[in-house]
Design a protein around this motif. Sequence first.
Motif, short mmCIF file in Angstrom:
data_model
loop_
_atom_site.label_atom_id
_atom_site.label_comp_id
_atom_site.label_asym_id
_atom_site.label_seq_id
_atom_site.Cartn_x
_atom_site.Cartn_y
_atom_site.Cartn_z
N HIS A 118 0.85 -1.19 0.00
CA HIS A 118 0.00 0.00 0.00
C HIS A 118 0.89 1.25 0.00
O HIS A 118 1.88 1.30 0.72
CB HIS A 118 -0.89 -0.02 1.24
CG HIS A 118 -1.58 1.28 1.51
ND1 HIS A 118 -2.44 1.87 0.61
CD2 HIS A 118 -1.52 2.13 2.58
CE1 HIS A 118 -2.89 3.02 1.13
NE2 HIS A 118 -2.35 3.19 2.31
N HIS A 120 0.99 4.60 1.20
CA HIS A 120 0.25 5.34 2.23
C HIS A 120 0.25 6.84 1.94
O HIS A 120 1.30 7.45 1.85
CB HIS A 120 0.89 5.04 3.59
CG HIS A 120 0.25 5.75 4.74
ND1 HIS A 120 -0.23 5.11 5.85
CD2 HIS A 120 0.02 7.07 4.96
CE1 HIS A 120 -0.73 5.99 6.70
NE2 HIS A 120 -0.58 7.20 6.18
N GLY A 121 -0.96 7.36 1.78
CA GLY A 121 -1.11 8.81 1.54
C GLY A 121 -1.33 9.16 0.09
O GLY A 121 -1.67 10.29 -0.23
N HIS A 442 -6.74 6.69 9.96
CA HIS A 442 -6.17 6.90 8.63
C HIS A 442 -7.24 6.66 7.56
O HIS A 442 -8.01 5.71 7.67
CB HIS A 442 -5.00 5.93 8.44
CG HIS A 442 -4.45 5.88 7.03
ND1 HIS A 442 -4.09 7.01 6.34
CD2 HIS A 442 -4.18 4.83 6.22
CE1 HIS A 442 -3.64 6.64 5.14
NE2 HIS A 442 -3.68 5.34 5.04
N HIS A 444 -7.63 6.14 3.37
CA HIS A 444 -6.96 5.96 2.08
C HIS A 444 -7.52 6.97 1.07
O HIS A 444 -8.63 7.48 1.24
CB HIS A 444 -7.20 4.55 1.55
CG HIS A 444 -6.39 3.50 2.26
ND1 HIS A 444 -5.94 2.36 1.64
CD2 HIS A 444 -5.94 3.43 3.54
CE1 HIS A 444 -5.26 1.62 2.50
NE2 HIS A 444 -5.25 2.24 3.66
CU CU Z 1 -2.82 4.37 3.71
#
Ligand code: CU
Length: 517
Positions: A118, A120-121, A442, A444
């Motif tokens: 993944h 992230h961000g 968090h 996605h």
């Molecule tokens: Cu993420």
Amino acid sequence: MSLSRRELIALGLTSFAGVATRGVVPATDLLAWGEPQRRRSDSFEPDVELSLRAAPGEVTVREGRPTRVWRFTGSVVKGPASAMTPGDSYLGPTLRLARGQKVRIRFHNELAEPSIVHWHGMDVPEAADGHPHRAIAAGSEYIYEFTVENRAGTYWYHPHPHERTGPQVNMGLAGLLIVSDEQERALGLPSGDAELTAVIQDRSFDADGQFRYAANMMEREMGFTGEVMLVNGKPDTQWSLGTRAYRLRLLNGSNARIYKLVWSDGTPMTVIGSDGGLLERPVERRAVTLAPGQRVELWLDLSSRPVGHKLELRSEAWPIADGGLDMGGGGGMGMGMRMREGASPQGAAHTLIGITVARRERSSARLPRTLVPFDRSWQPVANAPVRRVPLTFRRMVWFMGGRSFDMHEAAEDETVQAGSTQVWEFENAGGPMGMQMAHPIHMHGRQFRVLSRSGASPTNALSEGIVDAGWMDTVLVLPSETVRVQVTFTQHPGTYLYHCHILEHEDMGMMRNFKVV
Ligand code: CU
Ligand code: C2O
Ligand code: CU
């Protein structure tokens, strides 16, 4: 909200069967939904093509015995050599991409269990997001294709397989992904040797020098913390720097530990960036709270320091109760559970990096008074739909919006229009007996903005260091606190995740799909 029988059974299975001791997730769990993308598309002409593999290895993390790790390594197949630089210690290579680039990444899973990566961000199409239903079996390959749409910033990558994210990250699988863009380049911020990166993690070692992982229910309920602080995969980090200004990119890559960062000599923390890149203007704080998954960029100006000056980046002590982990009974985690001997609880003080000003250096870098003006897409939207998401604890399980993770399901209130704007209200409600914890939540897809916080104890020591001035993808919600964020969802349709970034909570099901239609 009541759970169906099926959900209860699933919870029983997923949450109590001792995931930490289980090696492999049955392939049927993983392949029942969606089709892994194994073929490259002919219509996609990448500017950058990278090959990335996850495999077991051995690294000397601490003096003496080598530690068995799992690590990412890789190479540049096409594009600038700077797109990938090897990571320190067990860390994966640092990827450097530019906004607008078309990127293909071939991921080879050479672990003995399923995995998926993944970013992230990053705002990428669903097929490139590393959702656990895309996990690939040991020995197979996954091809990611996406265009870099994000602003310049410090992002990162890590595995995201169902119920195995915590252990895989703990074994070493993580790396930085740095995005640059025109706007940032025009600022002429410190670069090259004057741009420093630090991935902050904690690890626990057994008597053999091997990584330990959550051995019991308590370590999973509370999130797994280690007693040894590592920076870029190494303990006792010492930097010798010059008399000049530095740009420092920090990632909290820990599974569960929250840091309250300060400079030991009282220098204020000058924050210039958050999860989603540079702030509009620098923010000064005495301390900066950095929760798992979050990044912060600091400006450190050593130009007026004498050669020989020493300072440290420390995580200062904060009361464990402020993270909701009061072990003393009478609330919090007071369930008569004891911590392992030699453990370092949340909130313990630690030195992370020792810095010596070792040489005179000239530099003209000045801290800009304004960094990057945000485009007007960011304004509080008065009539945006509001969705309440209580964070609760029942029967030893953490819930989001009253639900637990289901690989296939997104509820109606978790279905959103592509590109639409909503306010999500994360309410840290806890459970019976005051069972609460600080949860870094968090989302996605897109970076969001924090609109407001309320309800935390006014004396919570972590509040002082919270900076909400920038774009974020992970927001810390303190015990009893309600945090309202405004998010404009990705334009890419598909199924994305939101979850607690305490990886043990995520693996236990404190995660949900949201569906972009
Ligand atoms: Cu993420
Ligand atoms: Cu950094 Cu869904 O995770
Ligand atoms: Cu959590």
